[in-house]
Write an enzyme that holds these catalytic residues in place. Structure first.
Site, PDB file in Angstrom:
ATOM      1  N   SER A   1       0.874  -1.080  -0.003  1.00  0.00           N
ATOM      2  CA  SER A   1      -0.161   0.295   0.094  1.00  0.00           C
ATOM      3  C   SER A   1       1.120   1.357   0.217  1.00  0.00           C
ATOM      4  CB  SER A   1      -1.085   0.346   1.293  1.00  0.00           C
ATOM      5  OG  SER A   1      -1.738   1.222   1.267  1.00  0.00           O
ATOM      6  N   HIS A   2       1.001   1.907   1.169  1.00  0.00           N
ATOM      7  CA  HIS A   2       0.830   3.326   0.888  1.00  0.00           C
ATOM      8  C   HIS A   2       2.730   3.388   1.563  1.00  0.00           C
ATOM      9  CE1 HIS A   2      -0.735   2.414   4.811  1.00  0.00           C
ATOM     10  NE2 HIS A   2       0.211   2.260   5.640  1.00  0.00           N
TER      11      HIS A   2
ATOM     12  N   ASP B   1      -2.402   6.747  -3.463  1.00  0.00           N
ATOM     13  CA  ASP B   1      -1.184   6.054  -2.846  1.00  0.00           C
ATOM     14  C   ASP B   1      -0.532   5.091  -3.656  1.00  0.00           C
ATOM     15  OD1 ASP B   1      -3.402   4.166  -2.850  1.00  0.00           O
ATOM     16  OD2 ASP B   1      -2.257   3.378  -0.810  1.00  0.00           O
TER      17      ASP B   1
ATOM     18  N   ASP C   1      -0.323   1.480  -3.906  1.00  0.00           N
ATOM     19  CA  ASP C   1      -1.589   0.672  -4.467  1.00  0.00           C
ATOM     20  C   ASP C   1      -3.133   1.304  -5.521  1.00  0.00           C
ATOM     21  OD1 ASP C   1      -3.140   0.807  -1.731  1.00  0.00           O
ATOM     22  OD2 ASP C   1      -3.512  -1.559  -2.451  1.00  0.00           O
TER      23      ASP C   1
ATOM     24  N   ASP D   1      -5.807   3.401  -3.543  1.00  0.00           N
ATOM     25  CA  ASP D   1      -6.594   2.766  -2.552  1.00  0.00           C
ATOM     26  C   ASP D   1      -6.779   3.972  -1.872  1.00  0.00           C
ATOM     27  OD1 ASP D   1      -5.061   1.955  -0.465  1.00  0.00           O
ATOM     28  OD2 ASP D   1      -5.761  -0.133  -0.418  1.00  0.00           O
ATOM     29  N   ARG D   2      -6.376   4.776  -1.939  1.00  0.00           N
ATOM     30  CA  ARG D   2      -6.101   6.155  -0.831  1.00  0.00           C
ATOM     31  C   ARG D   2      -5.635   7.342  -1.366  1.00  0.00           C
ATOM     32  NH1 ARG D   2      -3.921   4.765   4.693  1.00  0.00           N
ATOM     33  NH2 ARG D   2      -3.769   2.590   5.194  1.00  0.00           N
TER      34      ARG D   2
ATOM     35  N   LYS E   1     -10.885   0.432  -0.704  1.00  0.00           N
ATOM     36  CA  LYS E   1     -11.331   1.751  -1.513  1.00  0.00           C
ATOM     37  C   LYS E   1     -10.456   2.681  -2.864  1.00  0.00           C
ATOM     38  CE  LYS E   1      -7.862   1.890   1.670  1.00  0.00           C
ATOM     39  NZ  LYS E   1      -7.523   0.884   2.676  1.00  0.00           N
TER      40      LYS E   1
END
Length: 542
Positions: A112-113, A276, A278, A280-281, A375
Site C-alpha cells: 500500500s502506502h 498512494d 496501490d 486505494d487511498r 477503497k
C-alpha cells in the site's frame, strides 16, 4: 509436471488488516513467499479450473513474485490467471477484474502506502470472489495452515513475458496478460459524467494529480489526461517506479507536501489530488483548502446524487470507528443508515454485498463505494470532479456551505511510528485497565463521560471483532481514540485520533491545531504517551 518441494513453517506469517507485510529481504528468504502462497491455496477449498487474478503496485520484487505465483497456481489446479501487464494492477482495479470476470479470487502484491525498494517493504494479500479483502475467518485459516505447512507445489516453467498483452500456457494453465487500465476506465465512465467533467476542464479549470511514482500513474494518465482532457502535464510522478522514486507513497500532508504547497500558492490550480502506492487511498486539496478524509467522505456522500452512478440515492453510509462523525450527520439528513465498523476495508464488504451501504470511508484517506470491494483513490477524485463540474463552485465554497449546514468536525490523527512493540502494547494495556475509572473524571479541563474498547458485531453475518480501539468521550461530543495500526512492517504505530464537533452556529473557521489543543494535551496525559514511548510529539500529523 507438478513438483512437490519440502519446506518448514515460518512463525510470522499471520496476515494483518491488509495482508502479510514485511521487508523485501524478509520475503526473499528461501521458501518464505512460497509457504504463504501455498498456505493460502490450501485454505481456499476446491478451486480446480478456477480463475485467479494477479497483480500489484509495481514495487520492488513485484515481478519476481508474480512468476513464482504463476508456477504455483498452475501446480495447484487453477485453470486461468489474469495478470496485469507489467505486473501492474491497482488494488481497486484488481477488485473490479475479480468481479467483472467472475474470478475465484485474487492475489494482490502490495504494501500500500509503505515505501518500496530492496531495503523497504513488500506485501501480499488474498481477495475473495466478491473482490474484497479476505475476511478474518480466511486469514486465520491461512495463518493456521502456514504454521504446519511441510510442502509447496510448483511446476518447472520459464518466466512469462509480462509486458505483452497476450495468452500463454504454464503447466496446462492459461495465463492471460491484460491491459490493467481498460476495464477500470470503462467502469469509471459508467459511474461519472465524463462530458460534464471535460467541459469543466475545457473552461479553464486546472487540476494537478500526483501519482507519487506509484500504480495510479497509468490510470490517471489515461482517464484524467486523455479521456477528460487535462493533458499529461496535469499528472505528476506518473510513471510507476520500483522504489517510488525514493519517496514514501502515502498521500498525506507530509509526504505530498509539494502538492499541498502548490495548492496554497497564489497561482494555485483549482483542484489537487494524490493517490498512494496501490491506488486505494486519496488526498483532496482545493485552492487554499485541505479537505480531511473524514470531511471528504461526508461531502461526497452529501453530493453523490450529482453523479449518474448514484443519481438514485444512497442505501447507507459506512465509516470506520476512528473516522470522524461528519458522515453521521449527512446520513441523518438523508434519512439513511450509518454503520460504524472497525478499521479495515474487509468490514465494509458484508454491508456492501447485502445492499445496506453505498459509500464507505476511512479517516486514513480511503473512500469508495459499492462499485468494487476496495477503497478507491481515483474514484474519489473523479466523484469530486463530477461534483465540481455540476455545482461550478470551488472546493472551498462547497466545504464552507457543507459546514454551515451540518457543523464542522475538527479532526486530526497523530501517528507515533516505529514505537517499540512491547511499549505500545503496555500503553494500550494500561489504558484498558482504567476504562472503568475514567468516566466522571476531568483531564485538562475536559470532563470524560464515556470510555470503552470498541467491539463490533457484524449486522449481516454476526461475526464479532474485539479490541478495535479505545474510545474516550467528553462532555460536548469531543473524543479521543487510541489504536495500534496493523499496516507497518517494523515496530508498532500508535495512532491517536482527535475530534471536536463545532455546531453550525459556532466558530467554523478555526485552525485545526488551535481547535484541538486541549484534546491534544489531554490525549498525552491520559495515555502517558511520553512515559511509555519516550516520545514527546508525533512523527506524522494528518
Amino acid at each position: 509436471m507438478i513438483r512437490t518441494v519440502e519446506t518448514t513453517p515460518f512463525a510470522d506469517q499471520k496476515p494483518g488488516t491488509s495482508g502479510l507485510r514485511k521487508k523485501v529481504r524478509h520475503f526473499q528468504q528461501p521458501n518464505y513467499i512460497q509457504n504463504f502462497v501455498q498456505a493460502t491455496f490450501d485454505s481456499l477449498g476446491a478451486h480446480d479450473g478456477a480463475t485467479l487474478v494477479l497483480g500489484g503496485d509495481g514495487r520492488y520484487y513485484n515481478r519476481e513474485v508474480i512468476q513464482i505465483v504463476l508456477r504455483m497456481a498452475a501446480a495447484n489446479g487453477f485453470g486461468r490467471v489474469l495478470v496485469g501487464q507489467g505486473g501492474i494492477l491497482s488494488t481497486p482495479a484488481a477488485s473490479n477484474v475479480i468481479r467483472q470476470y467472475g474470478a475465484f479470487g485474487g492475489l494482490i502484491l502490495s504494501a500500500s502506502h509503505n515505501p518500496g525498494g530492496p531495503d523497504e517493504d513488500f506485501g501480499i494479500k488474498y481477495n475473495i470472489g466478491n473482490g474484497g479483502p479476505a475476511p478474518e475467518a480466511i486469514t486465520e485459516a491461512i495463518y493456521a495452515r502456514s504454521q504446519v505447512i511441510d510442502r509447496y507445489l510448483t511446476v518447472d516453467a520459464d518466466d512469462i513475458d509480462l509486458d505483452t498483452v497476450e495468452e500463454t500456457v504454464i503447466g496446462g494453465m492459461t495465463v492471460q496478460v491484460i491491459d490493467p487500465v481498460a476495464d477500470y476506465a470503462a467502469l469509471m465512465e459508467r459511474l461519472f459524467d465524463f462530458d460534464a467533467i471535460r467541459a469543466l476542464i475545457a473552461s479553464g479549470f486546472r487540476l494537478s494529480f500526483d501519482a507519487m511514482s506509484a500504480v495510479t500513474g497509468p490510470y490517471a494518465t489515461e482517464i484524467l489526461g486523455r479521456r477528460l482532457g487535462a493533458g499529461e502535464g496535469a499528472i505528476l510522478n506518473g510513471v510507476p517506479l520500483p522504489d517510488f522514486g525514493g519517496h514514501h507513497p502515502d498521500p498525506n500532508l507530509v509526504h505530498a507536501k509539494a502538492l499541498y504547497d502548490a495548492l496554497m500558492a497564489p497561482d494555485a490550480p483549482d483542484f489537487g489530488a494524490a493517490s498512494d502506492g496501490d491506488g486505494d487511498r486519496n488526498l483532496i486539496i482545493g485552492r487554499g483548502i485541505f479537505i480531511t478524509p473524514s470531511d471528504s467522505l461526508a461531502m461526497l456522500a452529501a453530493n453523490a446524487h450529482l453523479a449518474p452512478g448514484y443519481a438514485g440515492g444512497l442505501k447507507g453510509i459506512a465509516r470506520s470507528m476512528p473516522t470522524s462523525g461528519a458522515a453521521d450527520r449527512v446520513a441523518e439528513a438523508l434519512g439513511i443508515a450509518l454503520y460504524e465498523t472497525p478499521t479495515g476495508w474487509k468490514f465494509f464488504g458484508t454491508l456492501l454485498d447485502a445492499g445496506l451501504a453505498t459509500i464507505c470511508g476511512e479517516e486514513s484517506a480511503g473512500t469508495g463505494s459499492d462499485h468494487v470491494r476496495e477503497k478507491d483513490g481515483l474514484w474519489a477524485v473523479l466523484l469530486w470532479l463530477n461534483i465540481l463540474a455540476v455545482r461550478r463552485q470551488s472546493v472551498a465554497d462547497i466545504a464552507t456551505e457543507h459546514w454551515a449546514k451540518y457543523g464542522r468536525n475538527y479532526y486530526a490523527r497523530h501517528d507515533y511510528e516505529g514505537v517499540d512493540s512491547a511499549a505500545a502494547d503496555a500503553l494500550m494495556a494500561a489504558l484498558r485497565g482504567k476504562l472503568t475509572e475514567l468516566p466522571g473524571s476531568t483531564v485538562n479541563g475536559l470532563k470524560i463521560v464515556s470510555a470503552d474498547d470498541f467491539a463490533y458485531i457484524d449486522p449481516v453475518d454476526g461475526s464479532t471483532s474485539q479490541k478495535q480501539g479505545i474510545r474516550i468521550g467528553f462532555d460536548g461530543g469531543s473524543r479521543i481514540v487510541y489504536r495500534l495500526s496493523g499496516t507497518g512492517t517494523s515496530g508498532a504505530t500508535l495512532r491517536v485520533y482527535l475530534e471536536r464537533y463545532e455546531p453550525a452556529t459556532g466558530d467554523l473557521t478555526q485552525d485545526t491545531p488551535v481547535a484541538l489543543a486541549d484534546l491534544i494535551a489531554a490525549a498525552a496525559q491520559i495515555a502517558g504517551i511520553a512515559a511509555h514511548t519516550g516520545r514527546n510529539a508525533p512523527d506524522v500529523v494528518t
